[in-house]
Design an enzyme around this catalytic site. Sequence first.
Site, PDB file in Angstrom:
ATOM      1  N   GLY A  13       0.893  -1.149   0.116  1.00  0.00           N
ATOM      2  CA  GLY A  13      -0.094  -0.089  -0.108  1.00  0.00           C
ATOM      3  C   GLY A  13       0.835   1.377   0.235  1.00  0.00           C
ATOM      4  O   GLY A  13       2.019   1.227   0.144  1.00  0.00           O
ATOM      5  N   ASP A  14       0.192   2.496  -0.156  1.00  0.00           N
ATOM      6  CA  ASP A  14       0.656   3.622  -0.197  1.00  0.00           C
ATOM      7  C   ASP A  14       1.792   3.751  -1.320  1.00  0.00           C
ATOM      8  O   ASP A  14       2.842   4.518  -1.173  1.00  0.00           O
ATOM      9  CB  ASP A  14       1.647   4.054   1.214  1.00  0.00           C
ATOM     10  CG  ASP A  14       0.605   3.898   2.507  1.00  0.00           C
ATOM     11  OD1 ASP A  14      -0.386   4.442   2.312  1.00  0.00           O
ATOM     12  OD2 ASP A  14       1.134   3.115   3.302  1.00  0.00           O
ATOM     13  N   LYS A  17      -0.767   5.191  -5.780  1.00  0.00           N
ATOM     14  CA  LYS A  17      -1.901   4.876  -6.645  1.00  0.00           C
ATOM     15  C   LYS A  17      -2.652   6.107  -6.906  1.00  0.00           C
ATOM     16  O   LYS A  17      -3.165   6.218  -8.041  1.00  0.00           O
ATOM     17  CB  LYS A  17      -2.849   3.665  -6.104  1.00  0.00           C
ATOM     18  CG  LYS A  17      -2.157   2.522  -5.756  1.00  0.00           C
ATOM     19  CD  LYS A  17      -3.116   1.388  -5.126  1.00  0.00           C
ATOM     20  CE  LYS A  17      -3.400   1.799  -3.798  1.00  0.00           C
ATOM     21  NZ  LYS A  17      -2.533   1.697  -2.913  1.00  0.00           N
ATOM     22  N   GLY A  18      -2.690   7.003  -5.872  1.00  0.00           N
ATOM     23  CA  GLY A  18      -3.721   8.219  -6.087  1.00  0.00           C
ATOM     24  C   GLY A  18      -3.062   8.998  -7.437  1.00  0.00           C
ATOM     25  O   GLY A  18      -3.998   9.386  -8.360  1.00  0.00           O
ATOM     26  N   ASN A  39     -10.316   3.877   5.224  1.00  0.00           N
ATOM     27  CA  ASN A  39      -8.820   3.620   5.480  1.00  0.00           C
ATOM     28  C   ASN A  39      -7.889   4.059   4.581  1.00  0.00           C
ATOM     29  O   ASN A  39      -6.633   4.305   4.898  1.00  0.00           O
ATOM     30  CB  ASN A  39      -8.609   2.430   6.144  1.00  0.00           C
ATOM     31  CG  ASN A  39      -9.212   1.398   5.051  1.00  0.00           C
ATOM     32  OD1 ASN A  39     -10.047   1.610   4.417  1.00  0.00           O
ATOM     33  ND2 ASN A  39      -8.862   0.068   5.763  1.00  0.00           N
ATOM     34  N   ALA A  40      -8.430   4.073   3.320  1.00  0.00           N
ATOM     35  CA  ALA A  40      -7.492   4.452   2.402  1.00  0.00           C
ATOM     36  C   ALA A  40      -7.092   5.824   2.459  1.00  0.00           C
ATOM     37  O   ALA A  40      -7.918   6.596   3.011  1.00  0.00           O
ATOM     38  CB  ALA A  40      -8.043   4.077   0.908  1.00  0.00           C
ATOM     39  N   GLY A  41      -6.000   6.161   1.892  1.00  0.00           N
ATOM     40  CA  GLY A  41      -5.844   7.723   1.806  1.00  0.00           C
ATOM     41  C   GLY A  41      -4.954   7.952   0.470  1.00  0.00           C
ATOM     42  O   GLY A  41      -3.739   7.579   0.319  1.00  0.00           O
ATOM     43  N   HIS A  42      -5.664   8.520  -0.310  1.00  0.00           N
ATOM     44  CA  HIS A  42      -4.792   8.944  -1.513  1.00  0.00           C
ATOM     45  C   HIS A  42      -4.656  10.658  -1.450  1.00  0.00           C
ATOM     46  O   HIS A  42      -5.386  11.187  -1.313  1.00  0.00           O
ATOM     47  CB  HIS A  42      -5.735   8.610  -2.956  1.00  0.00           C
ATOM     48  CG  HIS A  42      -5.839   7.311  -3.139  1.00  0.00           C
ATOM     49  ND1 HIS A  42      -4.940   6.440  -3.049  1.00  0.00           N
ATOM     50  CD2 HIS A  42      -6.831   6.658  -3.825  1.00  0.00           C
ATOM     51  CE1 HIS A  42      -5.563   5.267  -3.359  1.00  0.00           C
ATOM     52  NE2 HIS A  42      -6.588   5.423  -3.947  1.00  0.00           N
ATOM     53  N   THR A 130      -6.378   1.108  11.167  1.00  0.00           N
ATOM     54  CA  THR A 130      -6.480   2.581  11.294  1.00  0.00           C
ATOM     55  C   THR A 130      -7.573   2.992  12.482  1.00  0.00           C
ATOM     56  O   THR A 130      -8.073   4.116  12.442  1.00  0.00           O
ATOM     57  CB  THR A 130      -6.867   3.147  10.068  1.00  0.00           C
ATOM     58  OG1 THR A 130      -8.062   2.297   9.248  1.00  0.00           O
ATOM     59  CG2 THR A 130      -5.651   2.997   9.101  1.00  0.00           C
ATOM     60  N   ARG A 144     -23.554 -11.994   8.149  1.00  0.00           N
ATOM     61  CA  ARG A 144     -24.941 -11.464   7.870  1.00  0.00           C
ATOM     62  C   ARG A 144     -25.690 -10.886   8.564  1.00  0.00           C
ATOM     63  O   ARG A 144     -26.993 -11.087   8.836  1.00  0.00           O
ATOM     64  CB  ARG A 144     -25.492 -13.057   7.138  1.00  0.00           C
ATOM     65  CG  ARG A 144     -24.929 -13.655   6.345  1.00  0.00           C
ATOM     66  CD  ARG A 144     -24.932 -15.026   6.028  1.00  0.00           C
ATOM     67  NE  ARG A 144     -24.531 -16.116   7.110  1.00  0.00           N
ATOM     68  CZ  ARG A 144     -24.474 -17.342   6.908  1.00  0.00           C
ATOM     69  NH1 ARG A 144     -24.868 -17.807   5.870  1.00  0.00           N
ATOM     70  NH2 ARG A 144     -24.099 -17.933   7.869  1.00  0.00           N
ATOM     71  N   GLN A 222      -5.539  -0.032  -0.469  1.00  0.00           N
ATOM     72  CA  GLN A 222      -4.585  -0.688  -0.022  1.00  0.00           C
ATOM     73  C   GLN A 222      -3.599  -1.476  -1.048  1.00  0.00           C
ATOM     74  O   GLN A 222      -3.396  -1.092  -2.201  1.00  0.00           O
ATOM     75  CB  GLN A 222      -5.100  -1.784   1.072  1.00  0.00           C
ATOM     76  CG  GLN A 222      -5.861  -1.195   2.323  1.00  0.00           C
ATOM     77  CD  GLN A 222      -7.242  -0.796   1.992  1.00  0.00           C
ATOM     78  OE1 GLN A 222      -8.088  -1.452   1.589  1.00  0.00           O
ATOM     79  NE2 GLN A 222      -7.472   0.501   2.523  1.00  0.00           N
ATOM     80  N   LEU A 330      10.876   7.312  -7.767  1.00  0.00           N
ATOM     81  CA  LEU A 330      12.338   7.114  -8.071  1.00  0.00           C
ATOM     82  C   LEU A 330      13.087   8.143  -7.547  1.00  0.00           C
ATOM     83  O   LEU A 330      14.272   7.894  -7.054  1.00  0.00           O
ATOM     84  CB  LEU A 330      12.308   6.800  -9.522  1.00  0.00           C
ATOM     85  CG  LEU A 330      13.719   6.608  -9.964  1.00  0.00           C
ATOM     86  CD1 LEU A 330      14.219   5.185  -9.700  1.00  0.00           C
ATOM     87  CD2 LEU A 330      13.715   6.612 -11.631  1.00  0.00           C
ATOM     88  N   THR A 412       8.515  10.380 -11.092  1.00  0.00           N
ATOM     89  CA  THR A 412       9.630  11.040 -10.762  1.00  0.00           C
ATOM     90  C   THR A 412       9.093  12.214  -9.649  1.00  0.00           C
ATOM     91  O   THR A 412      10.271  13.155  -9.439  1.00  0.00           O
ATOM     92  CB  THR A 412      10.575  11.511 -11.918  1.00  0.00           C
ATOM     93  OG1 THR A 412       9.728  12.508 -12.669  1.00  0.00           O
ATOM     94  CG2 THR A 412      11.135  10.286 -12.759  1.00  0.00           C
TER      95      THR A 412
HETATM   96  P1  GDP Z   1      -1.657   5.868  -2.387  1.00  0.00           P
HETATM   97  O1  GDP Z   1      -2.579   5.458  -0.979  1.00  0.00           O
HETATM   98  O2  GDP Z   1      -1.076   4.584  -3.075  1.00  0.00           O
HETATM   99  O3  GDP Z   1      -2.177   6.655  -3.284  1.00  0.00           O
HETATM  100  O4  GDP Z   1      -0.340   6.360  -1.572  1.00  0.00           O
HETATM  101  P2  GDP Z   1      -0.209   7.555  -0.689  1.00  0.00           P
HETATM  102  O5  GDP Z   1      -1.232   8.734  -1.353  1.00  0.00           O
HETATM  103  O6  GDP Z   1      -0.505   7.368   0.695  1.00  0.00           O
HETATM  104  O7  GDP Z   1       1.357   7.991  -1.002  1.00  0.00           O
HETATM  105  C1  GDP Z   1       1.735   8.544  -1.819  1.00  0.00           C
HETATM  106  C2  GDP Z   1       2.377   9.756  -1.652  1.00  0.00           C
HETATM  107  O8  GDP Z   1       3.536   9.808  -2.452  1.00  0.00           O
HETATM  108  C3  GDP Z   1       1.619  11.023  -1.841  1.00  0.00           C
HETATM  109  O9  GDP Z   1       1.900  12.010  -1.013  1.00  0.00           O
HETATM  110  C4  GDP Z   1       2.076  11.522  -3.281  1.00  0.00           C
HETATM  111  O10 GDP Z   1       2.026  12.949  -3.874  1.00  0.00           O
HETATM  112  C5  GDP Z   1       3.496  11.158  -3.226  1.00  0.00           C
HETATM  113  N1  GDP Z   1       4.083  10.625  -4.573  1.00  0.00           N
HETATM  114  C6  GDP Z   1       3.538   9.852  -5.571  1.00  0.00           C
HETATM  115  N2  GDP Z   1       4.294   9.644  -6.571  1.00  0.00           N
HETATM  116  C7  GDP Z   1       5.692  10.047  -6.115  1.00  0.00           C
HETATM  117  C8  GDP Z   1       6.874  10.140  -6.793  1.00  0.00           C
HETATM  118  O11 GDP Z   1       7.217   9.862  -7.976  1.00  0.00           O
HETATM  119  N3  GDP Z   1       7.803  10.973  -6.200  1.00  0.00           N
HETATM  120  C9  GDP Z   1       7.561  11.620  -4.841  1.00  0.00           C
HETATM  121  N4  GDP Z   1       8.482  12.148  -4.382  1.00  0.00           N
HETATM  122  N5  GDP Z   1       6.386  11.448  -4.259  1.00  0.00           N
HETATM  123  C10 GDP Z   1       5.339  10.843  -4.809  1.00  0.00           C
END
Ligand code: GDP
Length: 432
Positions: A13-14, A17-18, A39-42, A130, A144, A222, A330, A412
Amino acid sequence: MSTNIAVLGAQWGDEGKGKIVDLLTPHFSTVARYQGGHNAGHTVYVDGRKFVLHLIPSGILHPGVTCIIGNGVVVDPQALFKEVDDLARMGVDVNGRLLISEKAHLILPYHRELDVLSEARRGERKIGTTSRGIGPAYEDKIGRRGIRVCDLLGDRDALADDVRENVSARNRIIKETTLDWKPVYEQLLAFGERMRPWVGDVSLFLSRTMAEGKRVMFEGAQATLLDIDHGTYPFVTSSNASVGGVCTGLGVPPRAIRGVLGVAKAYTTRVGEGPLPTELSGELAERLRESGQEYGASTGRPRRCGWYDAVVVRYSARINGIDALALTKLDVLDGLPDVKICVGYRTTNGTLDEFPADLRALAAAEPCYETLPGWSRPTKGATRVDQLPLEAQRYIRRLEEVSGVECAIVSTGSDRTETIVKPDSVVARWID
Ligand code: GDP
């Protein structure tokens, strides 16, 4: 047939994906969440503005895109209303673009209390949830005695009976206090009225949308290693985050899924308890946590950090049929003298190439690393592979070889623009 794709997490997770969902959304008419809860957080940045979405697909930030919350999702009405109100304050109107499955189960006001209690009772063996009531809501669903969105909008006497039964189940678990069912019932009726305009038959809507040749993106929350069946049980979430959840959580047939994009970080993190074979400690872990801002979007908890684990991603690729990876963050590895990839696990019985089911075996596994040179020139903001330092290109190529999947997207930076989409990749064909 329309090119509908699933976008899901290939690690714990994290993975970002967002951002990837947000990036691809302009090529889709509809984005549909199939499991999990708030509980997800994008976290998505658009023109320097930060949006944190928990329940509503991040596709909502794109005008004209329909966002769906499937039956596989558990919905906390209060969390939903807060998200809708927060979006409205930021100038995003969900009306006419949000569809919630009438079959989705509700997180009831006391599920949070049950979550906290169940964690406390597990003591040392706590899961690290969470505490948002997600697990107890799924328990009621499987037991059920759950209450669904459609129950709020139908026969009131039947709802009263259901609430009475559900509350008495709660009272049997929490003996210290007795909850009266009547106020819960009245609150649920009010929730139903507010939700009514957004509720409908998601399966039917998706079937018609796809029949018209419009593209749908299935959005996972997740990740595969947190899947209730295929993850590191019991340190998992309570739903099927892997691709199987798309069919059960939305009511779409398997053939509707034309492609699967796995999202993986260029390293590994996990929040909560459970084994993490490549976990780092000390200065290096701190370095990754700080530059990657590895703190939970929902809870602010610091994430555990480690090197990229190809055993994990290979496993995810097999479970989900991942066609391509979006490799994120990366840039967080920029400036490290060297970088490591875990390619197998050393155990007392020899080397393991495949991810084990037994957590004790996983906890005892020592990662076998390949070490590659790092890069000093930043990758941050690169939009083409040839802008990356040669060492970074080599790292990606090796990741692809040992993971068995192409990295069609390389991220990136956190902004939409800080992305490489390989022009001749499967993703480029999907969105053509
Ligand atoms: P998700 O639940 O899979 O969407 O992930 P989160 O939102 O919890 O965590 C992703 C975090 O990484 C967010 O703050 C994004 O803005 C950040 N993020 C996503 N891609 C990149 C990247 O390529 N580089 C950096 N430095 N941050 C990124």
